[in-house]
Scaffold this motif. Structure first.
Motif, short mmCIF file in Angstrom:
data_model
loop_
_atom_site.label_atom_id
_atom_site.label_comp_id
_atom_site.label_asym_id
_atom_site.label_seq_id
_atom_site.Cartn_x
_atom_site.Cartn_y
_atom_site.Cartn_z
N LYS A 102 0.79 -1.23 0.00
CA LYS A 102 0.00 0.00 0.00
C LYS A 102 0.82 1.28 0.00
N GLY A 103 2.13 1.17 0.21
CA GLY A 103 2.98 2.33 0.09
C GLY A 103 3.34 3.01 1.41
N PHE A 104 4.16 4.03 1.24
CA PHE A 104 4.77 4.75 2.36
C PHE A 104 3.74 5.41 3.28
N TRP A 105 2.77 6.10 2.73
CA TRP A 105 1.82 6.86 3.55
C TRP A 105 0.92 5.94 4.35
N GLU A 106 0.54 4.82 3.78
CA GLU A 106 -0.27 3.85 4.52
C GLU A 106 0.56 3.22 5.64
N LEU A 107 1.86 3.01 5.36
CA LEU A 107 2.77 2.51 6.38
C LEU A 107 2.81 3.48 7.56
N LEU A 108 2.98 4.76 7.28
CA LEU A 108 3.03 5.75 8.36
C LEU A 108 1.72 5.80 9.14
N HIS A 109 0.62 5.75 8.42
CA HIS A 109 -0.67 5.79 9.09
C HIS A 109 -0.87 4.56 9.98
N GLY A 110 -0.55 3.40 9.47
CA GLY A 110 -0.77 2.17 10.20
C GLY A 110 0.21 1.92 11.33
N SER A 111 1.32 2.64 11.35
CA SER A 111 2.33 2.39 12.37
C SER A 111 2.48 3.53 13.37
N ARG A 112 1.55 4.46 13.38
CA ARG A 112 1.69 5.62 14.27
C ARG A 112 1.79 5.23 15.74
N THR A 113 1.00 4.26 16.19
CA THR A 113 1.08 3.83 17.59
C THR A 113 2.39 3.09 17.84
N ASP A 114 2.82 2.29 16.87
CA ASP A 114 4.09 1.58 17.01
C ASP A 114 5.24 2.56 17.21
N TRP A 115 5.29 3.59 16.37
CA TRP A 115 6.36 4.59 16.48
C TRP A 115 6.28 5.34 17.79
N SER A 116 5.07 5.65 18.23
CA SER A 116 4.90 6.37 19.50
C SER A 116 5.42 5.53 20.67
N MET A 117 5.08 4.24 20.67
CA MET A 117 5.55 3.36 21.74
C MET A 117 7.06 3.14 21.68
N LEU A 118 7.59 3.02 20.46
CA LEU A 118 9.04 2.87 20.30
C LEU A 118 9.77 4.11 20.80
N LEU A 119 9.35 5.27 20.35
CA LEU A 119 10.03 6.51 20.75
C LEU A 119 9.82 6.82 22.23
N GLY A 120 8.64 6.51 22.77
CA GLY A 120 8.41 6.69 24.20
C GLY A 120 9.32 5.80 25.02
N SER A 121 9.52 4.56 24.57
CA SER A 121 10.41 3.64 25.28
C SER A 121 11.86 4.09 25.19
N ILE A 122 12.27 4.58 24.03
CA ILE A 122 13.63 5.11 23.89
C ILE A 122 13.82 6.32 24.80
N PHE A 123 12.83 7.20 24.86
CA PHE A 123 12.88 8.34 25.76
C PHE A 123 13.13 7.89 27.21
N LEU A 124 12.42 6.85 27.64
CA LEU A 124 12.55 6.38 29.02
C LEU A 124 13.92 5.75 29.28
N VAL A 125 14.51 5.11 28.28
CA VAL A 125 15.87 4.59 28.44
C VAL A 125 16.84 5.75 28.64
N ILE A 126 16.65 6.82 27.90
CA ILE A 126 17.56 7.97 27.97
C ILE A 126 17.36 8.75 29.26
N LYS A 127 16.12 9.07 29.61
CA LYS A 127 15.84 9.98 30.72
C LYS A 127 15.63 9.29 32.06
#
Length: 147
Positions: A102-127
């Protein structure tokens, strides 16, 4: 070594990231046991992961256990590491097909929660876990200096 693991900045807003990351992982882990055909082993089998019965329970356990640790702010840096791995595997295994079909934009739409959880977890490792946490209470008790 334990002092380095629990050391945290004393930001009062980190609790917001901890609560969203911890709650989402706790909820998803519980759902892997409540609805295994949809969220656990059945989903893992559908995407082609080996030994889906074992993996469904294994991932579910880590999501629950680490989600609770993140929520209370105990050993948050260590608890966030398995969550990062879970999210990287989830993005690669479930979103690569979306990208190809389905392409790049559908990937971004479908993975928004995944990216949020990934980046939130990385934030917690750092801070670390922040001001309102078990880690901060231990730091205060042991008179560990803030980073």
């Amino acid at each position: 070594m334990l002092k380095k693991i629990i050391n945290t900045d004393l930001s009062k807003t980190t609790i917001l990231i901890r609560f969203i990351v911890g709650f989402v992982f706790l909820s998803e882990g519980i759902q892997k046991f409540l609805f295994p055909a949809l969220r656990g082993s059945g989903r893992f089998e559908k995407i082609g992961l080996p030994d889906p019965e074992f993996l469904g329970s294994f991932v579910g356990f880590f999501e629950i256990f680490c989600g609770i640790l993140v929520l209370i702010g105990f050993m948050t840096r260590i608890a966030s590491l398995p969550l990062i791995i879970i999210m990287l595997v989830a993005i690669v295994t479930t979103k690569s097909e979306v990208f190809l079909e389905k392409g790049f934009w559908e990937l971004l739409h479908g993975s928004r929660t995944d990216w949020s959880m990934l980046l939130g977890s990385i934030f917690l490792v750092i801070k670390g876990s922040g001001y309102w946490s078990v880690d901060a209470k231990i730091m205060k008790k042991w008179k560990i200096k803030q980073p």
